[in-house]
Design a protein around this motif. Structure first.
Motif, PDB file in Angstrom:
ATOM      1  N   GLN A   1      52.703 125.531  27.507  1.00  0.00           N
ATOM      2  CA  GLN A   1      54.115 125.638  27.870  1.00  0.00           C
ATOM      3  C   GLN A   1      55.037 125.532  26.654  1.00  0.00           C
ATOM      4  O   GLN A   1      56.248 125.698  26.774  1.00  0.00           O
ATOM      5  CB  GLN A   1      54.489 124.539  28.870  1.00  0.00           C
ATOM      6  N   GLY A   2      54.460 125.225  25.500  1.00  0.00           N
ATOM      7  CA  GLY A   2      55.262 125.114  24.289  1.00  0.00           C
ATOM      8  C   GLY A   2      55.876 123.752  24.058  1.00  0.00           C
ATOM      9  O   GLY A   2      56.692 123.588  23.147  1.00  0.00           O
ATOM     10  N   LEU A   3      55.483 122.746  24.871  1.00  0.00           N
ATOM     11  CA  LEU A   3      56.056 121.404  24.717  1.00  0.00           C
ATOM     12  C   LEU A   3      55.301 120.560  23.693  1.00  0.00           C
ATOM     13  O   LEU A   3      55.882 119.643  23.092  1.00  0.00           O
ATOM     14  CB  LEU A   3      56.058 120.672  26.071  1.00  0.00           C
ATOM     15  N   LEU A   4      54.013 120.855  23.502  1.00  0.00           N
ATOM     16  CA  LEU A   4      53.196 120.083  22.574  1.00  0.00           C
ATOM     17  C   LEU A   4      52.504 121.009  21.590  1.00  0.00           C
ATOM     18  O   LEU A   4      52.264 122.188  21.875  1.00  0.00           O
ATOM     19  CB  LEU A   4      52.137 119.276  23.330  1.00  0.00           C
ATOM     20  N   ALA A   5      52.177 120.441  20.440  1.00  0.00           N
ATOM     21  CA  ALA A   5      51.371 121.144  19.442  1.00  0.00           C
ATOM     22  C   ALA A   5      50.169 120.262  19.129  1.00  0.00           C
ATOM     23  O   ALA A   5      50.326 119.122  18.698  1.00  0.00           O
ATOM     24  CB  ALA A   5      52.184 121.409  18.179  1.00  0.00           C
ATOM     25  N   ILE A   6      48.967 120.776  19.401  1.00  0.00           N
ATOM     26  CA  ILE A   6      47.741 120.028  19.157  1.00  0.00           C
ATOM     27  C   ILE A   6      47.225 120.397  17.774  1.00  0.00           C
ATOM     28  O   ILE A   6      46.874 121.555  17.528  1.00  0.00           O
ATOM     29  CB  ILE A   6      46.681 120.330  20.231  1.00  0.00           C
ATOM     30  N   LYS A   7      47.195 119.420  16.871  1.00  0.00           N
ATOM     31  CA  LYS A   7      46.759 119.661  15.502  1.00  0.00           C
ATOM     32  C   LYS A   7      45.440 118.943  15.271  1.00  0.00           C
ATOM     33  O   LYS A   7      45.386 117.706  15.259  1.00  0.00           O
ATOM     34  CB  LYS A   7      47.824 119.170  14.509  1.00  0.00           C
ATOM     35  N   THR A   8      44.393 119.727  15.139  1.00  0.00           N
ATOM     36  CA  THR A   8      43.060 119.167  14.977  1.00  0.00           C
ATOM     37  C   THR A   8      42.999 118.237  13.772  1.00  0.00           C
ATOM     38  O   THR A   8      43.431 118.588  12.677  1.00  0.00           O
ATOM     39  CB  THR A   8      42.031 120.300  14.799  1.00  0.00           C
ATOM     40  N   GLY A   9      42.464 117.041  14.001  1.00  0.00           N
ATOM     41  CA  GLY A   9      42.326 116.065  12.932  1.00  0.00           C
ATOM     42  C   GLY A   9      43.584 115.277  12.637  1.00  0.00           C
ATOM     43  O   GLY A   9      43.563 114.356  11.832  1.00  0.00           O
ATOM     44  N   SER A  10      44.694 115.635  13.294  1.00  0.00           N
ATOM     45  CA  SER A  10      45.962 114.949  13.040  1.00  0.00           C
ATOM     46  C   SER A  10      46.507 114.273  14.290  1.00  0.00           C
ATOM     47  O   SER A  10      46.946 113.126  14.251  1.00  0.00           O
ATOM     48  CB  SER A  10      46.994 115.939  12.485  1.00  0.00           C
ATOM     49  N   GLY A  11      46.505 114.996  15.411  1.00  0.00           N
ATOM     50  CA  GLY A  11      47.022 114.416  16.643  1.00  0.00           C
ATOM     51  C   GLY A  11      47.793 115.429  17.456  1.00  0.00           C
ATOM     52  O   GLY A  11      47.758 116.633  17.187  1.00  0.00           O
ATOM     53  N   VAL A  12      48.505 114.926  18.460  1.00  0.00           N
ATOM     54  CA  VAL A  12      49.291 115.780  19.359  1.00  0.00           C
ATOM     55  C   VAL A  12      50.760 115.462  19.133  1.00  0.00           C
ATOM     56  O   VAL A  12      51.176 114.301  19.237  1.00  0.00           O
ATOM     57  CB  VAL A  12      48.902 115.524  20.827  1.00  0.00           C
ATOM     58  N   TYR A  13      51.553 116.499  18.865  1.00  0.00           N
ATOM     59  CA  TYR A  13      52.951 116.303  18.508  1.00  0.00           C
ATOM     60  C   TYR A  13      53.880 117.016  19.488  1.00  0.00           C
ATOM     61  O   TYR A  13      53.535 118.075  20.032  1.00  0.00           O
ATOM     62  CB  TYR A  13      53.221 116.817  17.092  1.00  0.00           C
TER      63      TYR A  13
END
Length: 248
Positions: free
Chosen positions: A56-68
């Motif tokens: 939906q564009g509300l979160l960005a999942i960054k592997t090795g970093s976290g969810v933003y």
């Protein structure tokens, strides 16, 4: 009406916390374990909710970093060209096969672990179409990211934009993908096996075979629709002409 999935309710709760300012744009969500304890659900449910919110564009999942949390303002881009589902799939096969070949020598253990998690979601019987499609998208984009080639990554992201935003393309994919979940999961597993082995050639072939099978399924589905439409028109014509013949 189908019963709502638990992850959808959890996604709405997280979205509400974002809207309420608990997690403002740019902030990092708590880890899966912490969120699971806070919301009283499993880590798998949290993971599926985050994937849905990413779609939906509300979160960005960054592997090795976290969810933003994103800022909710997608970057302006030119409108994509109008293409058929077949043209798009042909292009995806060309680019994503080479991305998989590149990724075989650079993919990390963390990326492979995430790909395994996405395979699990795609293979679950209780995973609905939205969660499965979101997992599929993250799977392919993660492999593109693992290629390390920014130009390839950009192109594949644009191809996925067309895959998700064009109604005709989206409908064609849905008519095929919702009926072959197990086959799709096995094909994706073969790609991961090749990546884990560091075999560029096998990764390229596995990705290409996945798209070749998808193209064949789309052709079969299109043929079936055309035959059904021809039969419908033939039946209407038959009824009309027989009715005329019965008139005195």
């Amino acid at each position: 009406m189908a019963e709502r999935r638990l992850f959808q309710e959890v996604a709405e709760r997280i979205a509400a916390m974002i809207a309420g300012g608990t997690y403002p744009p740019g902030s990092r969500l708590p880890g899966e374990r912490e969120l699971a304890e806070q919301l009283g659900v499993s880590r798998v449910t949290i993971r599926e909710a985050e994937i849905a919110l990413q779609a939906q564009g509300l979160l960005a999942i960054k592997t090795g970093s976290g969810v933003y949390v994103t800022d909710g303002k997608p970057a302006p881009t030119d409108a994509p060209p109008q293409v058929s589902a077949f043209e798009l799939t042909e292009a995806r096969s060309l680019f994503e096969s080479e991305a998989a070949a590149l990724a075989a020598s650079t993919v990390t253990r963390e990326m492979l672990a995430r790909l395994d998690e996405l395979l699990e979601i795609m293979g679950r019987d209780d995973s609905d179409d939205a969660a499965s499609t979101a997992a599929d998208q993250e799977f392919h984009l993660l492999i593109a990211s693992a290629s390390g080639n920014q130009a390839v990554i950009h192109v594949i992201k644009q191809l996925w934009r067309m895959r998700t935003e064009m109604p005709e393309v989206r409908t064609t994919y849905a008519s095929v993908c919702q009926h072959d979940g197990r086959t799709r999961q096995r094909e994706h597993a073969a790609i991961v096996d090749a990546l884990r082995a560091g075999d560029s050639g096998a990764a390229r072939i596995a990705m290409r075979q996945h798209f070749n099978r998808l193209l064949e399924a789309m052709l079969d589905a299109t043929e079936e629709r055309e035959i059904s439409e021809l039969r419908r028109k033939s039946a209407e014509s038959r009824e009309r002409f027989l009715m005329t013949a019965r008139l005195r």
